[in-house]
Structures are given as structure tokens and as C-alpha cells.
Write a protein that holds these residues in place. Sequence first.
Motif, PDB file in Angstrom:
ATOM      1  N   SER A 106       0.938  -1.283   0.095  1.00 22.50           N
ATOM      2  CA  SER A 106       0.084  -0.019   0.073  1.00 22.50           C
ATOM      3  C   SER A 106       0.904   1.378   0.136  1.00 22.50           C
ATOM      4  O   SER A 106       0.463   2.240  -0.820  1.00 22.50           O
ATOM      5  N   TYR A 107       1.943   1.255   0.863  1.00 21.95           N
ATOM      6  CA  TYR A 107       2.786   2.540   0.965  1.00 21.95           C
ATOM      7  C   TYR A 107       3.319   2.664  -0.496  1.00 21.95           C
ATOM      8  O   TYR A 107       3.500   3.720  -1.184  1.00 21.95           O
ATOM      9  N   PHE A 109       2.061   1.610  -3.277  1.00 20.16           N
ATOM     10  CA  PHE A 109       1.037   2.077  -4.306  1.00 20.16           C
ATOM     11  C   PHE A 109       0.899   3.853  -4.073  1.00 20.16           C
ATOM     12  O   PHE A 109       1.091   4.377  -5.165  1.00 20.16           O
ATOM     13  N   GLY A 110       0.803   4.155  -2.811  1.00 17.91           N
ATOM     14  CA  GLY A 110       0.522   5.435  -2.800  1.00 17.91           C
ATOM     15  C   GLY A 110       1.913   6.396  -3.455  1.00 17.91           C
ATOM     16  O   GLY A 110       1.595   7.398  -3.926  1.00 17.91           O
ATOM     17  N   GLY A 211       0.380  -2.361  -7.103  1.00 14.80           N
ATOM     18  CA  GLY A 211      -0.942  -1.678  -7.503  1.00 14.80           C
ATOM     19  C   GLY A 211      -1.607  -1.862  -8.724  1.00 14.80           C
ATOM     20  O   GLY A 211      -0.514  -1.659  -9.935  1.00 14.80           O
ATOM     21  N   THR A 230     -10.328   9.142  -2.874  1.00 15.84           N
ATOM     22  CA  THR A 230     -10.098   7.822  -1.961  1.00 15.84           C
ATOM     23  C   THR A 230     -10.635   7.920  -0.714  1.00 15.84           C
ATOM     24  O   THR A 230     -10.906   6.906  -0.062  1.00 15.84           O
ATOM     25  N   PHE A 236      -8.420   5.216   2.050  1.00 15.69           N
ATOM     26  CA  PHE A 236      -7.465   3.886   1.916  1.00 15.69           C
ATOM     27  C   PHE A 236      -6.644   3.931   3.315  1.00 15.69           C
ATOM     28  O   PHE A 236      -6.928   4.581   4.021  1.00 15.69           O
ATOM     29  N   SER A 237      -5.677   3.010   3.009  1.00 18.21           N
ATOM     30  CA  SER A 237      -5.069   2.619   4.255  1.00 18.21           C
ATOM     31  C   SER A 237      -3.885   3.754   4.930  1.00 18.21           C
ATOM     32  O   SER A 237      -3.613   4.564   3.696  1.00 18.21           O
ATOM     33  N   SER A 239      -0.919   3.410   5.294  1.00 18.57           N
ATOM     34  CA  SER A 239       0.273   3.408   4.594  1.00 18.57           C
ATOM     35  C   SER A 239       0.413   3.689   3.383  1.00 18.57           C
ATOM     36  O   SER A 239       1.246   4.606   2.712  1.00 18.57           O
ATOM     37  N   PHE A 240      -0.979   3.909   2.666  1.00 17.26           N
ATOM     38  CA  PHE A 240      -1.008   4.510   1.167  1.00 17.26           C
ATOM     39  C   PHE A 240      -0.777   5.921   1.232  1.00 17.26           C
ATOM     40  O   PHE A 240       0.025   6.430   0.584  1.00 17.26           O
ATOM     41  N   TYR A 241      -1.225   6.660   2.225  1.00 17.60           N
ATOM     42  CA  TYR A 241      -1.217   8.152   2.294  1.00 17.60           C
ATOM     43  C   TYR A 241       0.272   8.372   2.664  1.00 17.60           C
ATOM     44  O   TYR A 241       1.001   9.401   2.275  1.00 17.60           O
ATOM     45  N   TYR A 244       2.345   8.154  -0.425  1.00 22.58           N
ATOM     46  CA  TYR A 244       2.204   9.225  -1.190  1.00 22.58           C
ATOM     47  C   TYR A 244       2.845  10.362  -0.693  1.00 22.58           C
ATOM     48  O   TYR A 244       3.651  11.259  -1.629  1.00 22.58           O
TER      49      TYR A 244
END
Length: 288
Positions: A106-107, A109-110, A211, A230, A236-237, A239-241, A244
Motif C-alpha cells: 500500500s505504501y 502504491f501511494g 498496485g 480515495t 484507503f490505508s 500506509s497508502f497516504y 504518497y
Amino acid sequence: MIPKSIRNVLENQFDIKIESEQTVSGGSINRAHKLQTDQGALFLKWNRSAPDHFFDVEARGLKLLASVDADIRVPSVLVTQPPSPDTPGFLLIEYIREGSGSSSDSYNFGAELAKLHNTTGDHFGLAYDNFIGSLPQQNDQFDNWIPFFVEKRINPQLKMAIDSGKISQNFFGNWNRLSKKLEDLLPPTKPCLIHGDLWGGNYLFDENGTGILIDPAVYYGHPEMDLAFTKMFGGFSTSFYEGYKSVTPLEDDFSNRVPIYNLYPLLVHVNLFGGHYVSQFERIVGKY
């Protein structure tokens, strides 16, 4: 079973031999099947009532996302076909087996979405119109973000909602007052390539944790539009943010701007579903 006419097109025009098929989710608009073929596993979706260019612009959006310098996977497009009197319009793309996606995935992907957003254009909008869900999305090109947001995102959807009786004509005055404040509320940006419909159902992870973006409504807009989207259905999680922000830090007070950006997808939901989305939209506009 997929329509016999589509099977005939795939086998006779494109030499794709279908060995088996399985019904899968294609969202609320289209029918969809996973096909096992002599060319591997493929994903087919079709729609008997779609406009002529419905799947063509989706295919163009997928190809545009796939062309950028970011480690985000986008399904390869094999065949796109407009509807004919005998055959529904359809799109045939690569089938990607879904994985679970870890916190580190997720990290990443962000971070890669931030890199996608670093793809900039000369104008806001796009060289062609497309769709968000089943609704038309106008992409006439503008030099400045806020006029584009007002005239090509909010106003067409609001007019549709008023014309259908879902929102009162009188409410346009409330939106007009808010629109005049946007220069002070929204930060400037270069035109950035965005997915355009980035809710939880339009991304997934493959078996390697990469992702994947699907069902785009692409245009060059404000990257905060994607990030706000999102958060439409819970976010989202974390980790995603964090991923990013490791590439592109968020500007101050982003969380206060999220409701403004999400007026657009809210109006889309008003026009598609009505119900409580109407009061959500009216409440946000009234806040400002």
C-alpha cells in the motif's frame, strides 16, 4: 454465457479461441466474464446500451495510464468494439489475478500514484470527452483549474440533477456563492494526470503486491481530486497516504478541502442513485 455475437467476433475477427468462461464482477454498469483462451486468461466486459465510444475511451484511458513513468500496473487492452445492431459494445483486456496487498504494498502504491500525478499536461481537461461511471464527463480544455472544476465538473452534473428533479433549482444559487470563494479555498496546481474515479473498487493488487488501476475516468486535473476521492467511502490505508507523502507532501489543510473536491463524485452519485447523496451534497455546499 457471453453473447454468441461477441464470441463470433473474437473467434472469427481476432482469432481468439475461447476455452471456458466464468462470470465475474464488472461493476454496476457492465456484464463481465473471465475467459480462458488460447492466448491465456482474459477479462471481457460488455454493455448492450453503452454509447458507441464508451469502451473506446476507457481503453484510451487505460493506455494513457500505462504510458506514464510509475510502477503501477494497468491491464493491457486487446480489443475494443463499439455496439452494432447484432453485437453489444465490449472491451477485452488482460486478466490479472488479484493478490492481497501488504502494508508495504500500500505504501508503494501511494508513492507510485504520486509519481503518476507528476505527469503534467498543458491544459486542464483532455483532448476528448469520456465517462465517469455511466455518465458523460466533459473534458474541454482550460488554462486554469478552478474554472474547469466549476464549468466542466460541477455545473454539468448539477444541471443534470436539477433537470431530473433530484435537487431544487433554487439550490444553484447556494453553489454559485461557493464557487466564487474557490480561488481562496483551493491551491493552484499544474495540470496533472489523474485516474479520475479512484475509489476502493477501482484499484487492487496483483499477486506480487503491485498496485493495479482499473476503470479510469482520466483527465488532467488537480491531484488532490484523486486523493479526495480515495476518502469518499472511508479512505484507503494509512500506509497508502504515507507512501504518497514520501514523494509529494500534502499542502496544508488538505483535509478541509476534501469535501469540496468530493462535491463532484457526490453529484455523480446523486444522478445515478439519488437518496442520501442529495442531502450530503447540500450539506457540504451549505458549510461554506
